[in-house]
Motif scaffolding. Structure first.
Motif, PDB file in Angstrom:
ATOM      1  N   ILE A 138      70.108  29.064 -19.431  1.00 42.67           N
ATOM      2  CA  ILE A 138      69.078  29.105 -18.387  1.00 42.67           C
ATOM      3  C   ILE A 138      67.898  29.941 -18.851  1.00 42.67           C
ATOM      4  CG2 ILE A 138      68.535  29.821 -16.016  1.00 42.67           C
ATOM      5  CD1 ILE A 138      71.403  29.375 -15.258  1.00 42.67           C
ATOM      6  N   THR A 189      64.868  31.886 -17.424  1.00 40.98           N
ATOM      7  CA  THR A 189      64.411  32.425 -16.140  1.00 40.98           C
ATOM      8  C   THR A 189      63.074  33.106 -16.331  1.00 40.98           C
ATOM      9  OG1 THR A 189      66.656  32.758 -15.324  1.00 40.98           O
ATOM     10  CG2 THR A 189      64.958  34.078 -14.292  1.00 40.98           C
ATOM     11  N   ILE A 224      65.710  23.697 -12.756  1.00 43.10           N
ATOM     12  CA  ILE A 224      66.986  23.708 -12.037  1.00 43.10           C
ATOM     13  C   ILE A 224      66.888  24.526 -10.754  1.00 43.10           C
ATOM     14  CG2 ILE A 224      68.540  23.193 -13.957  1.00 43.10           C
ATOM     15  CD1 ILE A 224      68.986  26.188 -14.316  1.00 43.10           C
ATOM     16  N   GLY A 225      65.675  24.918 -10.370  1.00 45.30           N
ATOM     17  CA  GLY A 225      65.537  25.592  -9.085  1.00 45.30           C
ATOM     18  C   GLY A 225      64.623  26.785  -9.159  1.00 45.30           C
ATOM     19  N   SER A 226      64.094  27.138  -8.010  1.00 42.07           N
ATOM     20  CA  SER A 226      63.154  28.236  -7.926  1.00 42.07           C
ATOM     21  C   SER A 226      63.352  28.928  -6.579  1.00 42.07           C
ATOM     22  CB  SER A 226      61.737  27.659  -8.047  1.00 42.07           C
ATOM     23  OG  SER A 226      60.782  28.675  -7.953  1.00 42.07           O
ATOM     24  N   THR A 227      63.215  30.252  -6.579  1.00 47.86           N
ATOM     25  CA  THR A 227      63.427  31.009  -5.340  1.00 47.86           C
ATOM     26  C   THR A 227      62.305  32.015  -5.154  1.00 47.86           C
ATOM     27  OG1 THR A 227      65.819  30.782  -5.560  1.00 47.86           O
ATOM     28  CG2 THR A 227      65.064  32.494  -4.075  1.00 47.86           C
ATOM     29  N   SER A 283      64.469  28.951  -1.106  1.00 46.45           N
ATOM     30  CA  SER A 283      64.960  28.421  -2.373  1.00 46.45           C
ATOM     31  C   SER A 283      64.662  26.933  -2.383  1.00 46.45           C
ATOM     32  CB  SER A 283      66.479  28.613  -2.467  1.00 46.45           C
ATOM     33  OG  SER A 283      66.798  29.478  -3.507  1.00 46.45           O
ATOM     34  N   VAL A 294      60.942  33.345  -8.759  1.00 44.74           N
ATOM     35  CA  VAL A 294      61.808  33.123  -9.916  1.00 44.74           C
ATOM     36  C   VAL A 294      61.883  31.622 -10.154  1.00 44.74           C
ATOM     37  CG1 VAL A 294      64.157  33.326 -10.828  1.00 44.74           C
ATOM     38  CG2 VAL A 294      63.182  35.197  -9.482  1.00 44.74           C
ATOM     39  N   ASN A 305      63.716  28.800 -12.663  1.00 43.86           N
ATOM     40  CA  ASN A 305      64.758  28.573 -13.675  1.00 43.86           C
ATOM     41  C   ASN A 305      64.638  27.191 -14.294  1.00 43.86           C
ATOM     42  OD1 ASN A 305      65.934  31.043 -13.162  1.00 43.86           O
ATOM     43  ND2 ASN A 305      67.634  30.229 -11.945  1.00 43.86           N
TER      44      ASN A 305
HETATM   45  C1  LIG Z   1      68.163  31.541 -11.669  1.00 37.57           C
HETATM   46  O1  LIG Z   1      68.994  31.988 -12.720  1.00 37.57           O
HETATM   47  C2  LIG Z   1      69.560  33.259 -12.490  1.00 37.57           C
HETATM   48  C3  LIG Z   1      70.369  33.617 -13.735  1.00 37.57           C
HETATM   49  O2  LIG Z   1      69.562  33.574 -14.873  1.00 37.57           O
HETATM   50  C4  LIG Z   1      70.431  33.242 -11.258  1.00 37.57           C
HETATM   51  O3  LIG Z   1      70.888  34.538 -10.982  1.00 37.57           O
HETATM   52  C5  LIG Z   1      69.606  32.734 -10.077  1.00 37.57           C
HETATM   53  O4  LIG Z   1      70.449  32.586  -8.951  1.00 37.57           O
HETATM   54  C6  LIG Z   1      68.975  31.399 -10.406  1.00 37.57           C
HETATM   55  N1  LIG Z   1      68.152  30.970  -9.294  1.00 37.57           N
HETATM   56  C7  LIG Z   1      67.963  29.691  -8.971  1.00 37.57           C
HETATM   57  C8  LIG Z   1      67.071  29.402  -7.831  1.00 37.57           C
HETATM   58  O5  LIG Z   1      68.488  28.792  -9.576  1.00 37.57           O
END
Ligand SMILES: *[C@@H]1O[C@H](CO)[C@@H](O)[C@H](O)[C@H]1NC(C)=O
Ligand SMILES: *[C@@H]1O[C@H](CO)[C@@H](O)[C@H](O)[C@H]1NC(C)=O
Ligand SMILES: *[C@@H]1O[C@H](CO)[C@@H](O)[C@H](O)[C@H]1NC(C)=O
Ligand SMILES: *[C@@H]1O[C@H](CO)[C@@H](O)[C@H](O)[C@H]1NC(C)=O
Length: 461
Positions: A296, A298, A323-326, A337, A379, A381
Motif C-alpha cells: 500500500i 499511503t 484503494i480508498g481515501s479518508t 471514507s 489520506v 491509499n
Molecule cells: C490506508 O492504509 C493504511 C495503512 O497504510 C490504513 O491504516 C488505512 O486504514 C487505509 N485507509 C483507507 C481509506 O484505505
C-alpha cells in the motif's frame, strides 16, 4: 433574521396545508420542485490514440437563482450511445462558474486560453487550491456510478443576483480531458499519461520536461497521441459530454453549502497558518512496491479549515490503483471514507479494471461537524503492486454553516447533537403553531374583506 423567520413561517404554513391535504411526508413535498436539465457539451472528435483537453466557455446551464441538487455526466456519441472507458478514457471533466464582463464578446471555444483577469472573475469553490482546483463539479472515469446528490434541505446556490458584481453575468466553463485508447499498445499507460507512450519531451508550451517527469498531465495535453498497436486503424468519432443537472428554484428554506476540495499533494507552510499560500500539484506518482509497505502506498496531508460547519456530502477522487481515501478530523475521528468501485464487465459503467464509481458520504444532517479552524487530514491509499503515474488524491466535501446559537464543537458533538435535535423538534412545533395562527389571521382578514365586498367568494382562488 426577521425576513428568514417570516419566510420559514410561510413555508411551514404551506407544508402544514400539504400535510393536511394528503398526509404525505415533507420529503415528498420538496421532491416535487426538482427540475432536470440535460445538456450536451460542444462536440469533440477523437480517433485511436488521440487526446482532447478542451475548455468550453459559456456552456449551457440552468439560469436564474437556483440550488443544484446533483450534477451527473458521461461521454456519448452522436446517436446518444454511452461510450465505454476502454474506448474513450475520461481522464476528467470539470465545471467552473465565473462572472463575465457583459461588455466582452468571447468565442465560445478556446483551447488552453487562460482567463484575462479584467474580463472574468472566477467564482470557484472555497477550498485552499484556488488556482489549481477551482471547480464546482468535476469527476473522471468514476462519473457514471458516483452519487452527486445533495440531500435536503441543502443545495449549492447559483445565480444569486446579490452576489453577481455589477456589469457582470454568471457563466459556466467546462474542461473535458479524454483519451481515445482504442488499439492502444498499453491502455493503462495511455490513461496514466506515460510520457514514453506519448513520445513527448516538451510540455504544451514547448518547455522541456524534466527527465524525471515520467508521466502525468504534462505528457497527454490536447492533440498529443498515445502509441497504438502496429497497423491498428479505426474510425474518427464525434463525441460529447452529456451532463444532467437537477436543481430547484431558490427558496429561503434551502440551506446553502460551501464546497471544499482538498488535494493530498497540497504543500503549504504551517508557520503561515491559515493564511499560507497553497501549492497543489494535483497529481503524483505511485512507485512500484518496496518490500515492507504491505503493498500500500499511503499519502497524506493536513489542512486547516478556517470555517467549519455541518458536513453534508463527501467523496474522494482516485485513479486506477486507488484503494480508498479518508478524511479525518483533528481528534482522529473519521469525517468521511470514500472507496473506489472497480468495474467487472464490458458495458459502460462497469468496465473491467477501471474505477467506475466512488462511494460517498451523506451524513445525517448535523451528525458530522467540523470546528472553525480545525486541522483535517486527507489520506489517499493506492495499491503499489504496480507503479502508476499521474494519479490523484482529492477529497471533495460540502459544508453548511452550523446554526450559530447551537454551533457544535467536535469534542462534544454527540450529547449536543441530541440536545439540538430536541430543540429543533420543539422549534418546529412552535413554528407550525405560529404558522397556523398566521394562516387563520390571513383567512380571517380575507373573509372580512369579502363580507365587506359585494360578492361572496370562495377562499381559495
Ligand atoms: C490506508 O492504509 C493504511 C495503512 O497504510 C490504513 O491504516 C488505512 O486504514 C487505509 N485507509 C483507507 C481509506 O484505505
Ligand atoms: C518521437 O519523436 C521524435 C521527435 O520528437 C521523432 O523523431 C520520432 O520519430 C518519434 N517516435 C515515434 C515512435 O513516433
Ligand atoms: C490572516 O490574515 C487576516 C487578514 O489578512 C488577518 O486578520 C489574520 O489575523 C491572519 N491570520 C493569521 C493566523 O495569521
Ligand atoms: C469545544 O468545547 C470544549 C469543552 O466545552 C471547549 O473547551 C472548547 O474551547 C470548545 N472549542 C471550540 C472551538 O468552541
Amino acid at each position: 433574521m426577521v425576513k428568514s423567520t417570516k419566510c420559514l413561517l410561510i413555508f411551514l404554513s404551506i407544508l402544514f396545508l400539504v400535510e393536511i391535504g394528503r398526509s404525505s411526508s415533507i420529503t415528498g413535498a420538496s421532491e416535487n420542485g426538482i427540475k432536470t436539465a440535460v445538456f450536451l457539451s460542444p462536440m469533440f472528435e477523437l480517433e485511436p490514440g488521440s487526446v482532447v483537453n478542451r475548455y468550453y466557455y459559456d456552456i449551457d446551464f440552468p439560469r436564474g437563482h437556483i440550488a443544484v441538487k446533483s450534477f451527473d455526466a458521461e461521454v456519448v456519441d452522436e446517436a446518444g450511445n454511452s461510450i465505454p472507458l476502454y474506448e474513450t478514457y475520461l481522464h476528467h471533466w470539470v465545471v467552473v462558474n465565473y462572472y463575465q464582463n457583459k461588455g466582452i464578446k468571447i468565442p465560445k471555444y478556446h483551447s488552453n486560453v487562460g482567463f484575462r483577469k479584467s474580463d472574468y472573475i472566477i467564482k470557484g469553490n472555497d477550498g485552499p487550491c484556488e488556482s489549481e482546483l477551482s471547480q464546482i463539479f468535476g469527476l473522471g472515469s468514476e462519473t457514471r456510478k458516483t452519487s452527486t446528490h445533495v440531500p435536503d434541505p441543502y443545495g449549492i446556490e447559483f445565480g444569486n443576483p446579490a452576489e453577481i458584481p455589477n456589469g457582470y453575468e454568471e457563466k459556466w466553463l467546462l474542461n473535458v480531458h479524454a483519451i481515445d485508447t482504442r488499439g492502444a499498445e498499453n491502455m493503462l499507460g495511455c490513461a496514466e499519461c506515460r510520457c514514453d507512450l506519448y513520445n513527448v519531451t516538451v510540455d504544451e508550451y514547448g518547455r522541456n520536461l524534466d527527465p524525471n517527469y515520467i508521466g502525468g498531465l504534462r505528457c497527454c495535453y490536447d492533440q498529443t497521441r498515445c502509441r497504438l498497436k502496429e497497423g491498428f486503424q479505426s474510425v474518427k468519432r464525434s463525441l460529447f459530454l452529456k451532463y444532467t443537472v437537477k436543481y430547484v428554484d431558490w427558496h429561503c428554506s434551502i440551506v446553502p453549502v460551501r464546497i471544499y476540495i482538498f488535494d493530498v499533494t497540497d504543500r503549504w507552510k504551517k508557520s503561515d497558518g491559515i493564511n499560507s499560500t497553497h501549492i497543489c500539484q494535483v497529481e503524483y506518482n505511485v512507485p512500484a512496491g518496496v518490500t515492507g509497505d504491505g503493498g500500500i502506498n499511503t499519502k497524506s496531508v493536513s489542512i486547516i479549515l478556517p470555517t467549519g460547519g455541518n458536513v453534508v456530502y463527501g467523496v474522494a477522487h482516485q485513479h486506477t490503483g486507488g484503494i480508498g481515501s479518508t478524511l479525518y478530523g483533528e481528534d482522529g475521528r473519521v469525517i468521511c471514507s470514500s472507496l473506489p468501485m472497480y468495474g467487472e464487465g464490458n458495458e459502460p459503467g462497469n468496465e473491467a479494471g477501471y474505477i467506475v464509481g466512488m462511494s460517498t458520504c451523506h451524513p445525517q444532517p448535523g451528525s458530522v461537524t467540523i470546528s472553525d479552524g480545525e486541522t483535517l487530514t486527507v489520506v489517499s491509499n493506492y495499491s503499489s503492486g504496480q507503479g502508476h503515474t499521474g494519479v490523484m488524491g482529492l477529497f471533495y466535501i460540502l459544508v453548511a454553516d452550523s446554526d450559530s446559537s447551537t454551533k457544535l464543537n467536535s469534542s462534544q458533538h454527540a450529547p449536543l447533537g441530541i440536545h439540538r435535535k430536541m430543540l429543533t423538534a420543539n422549534f418546529i412545533g412552535v413554528m407550525v403553531l405560529l404558522g397556523v395562527a398566521v394562516l387563520a389571521a390571513v383567512i380571517g382578514a380575507h373573509l372580512r374583506r369579502n363580507q365587506r365586498g359585494h360578492n361572496y367568494e370562495p377562499i381559495m382562488t
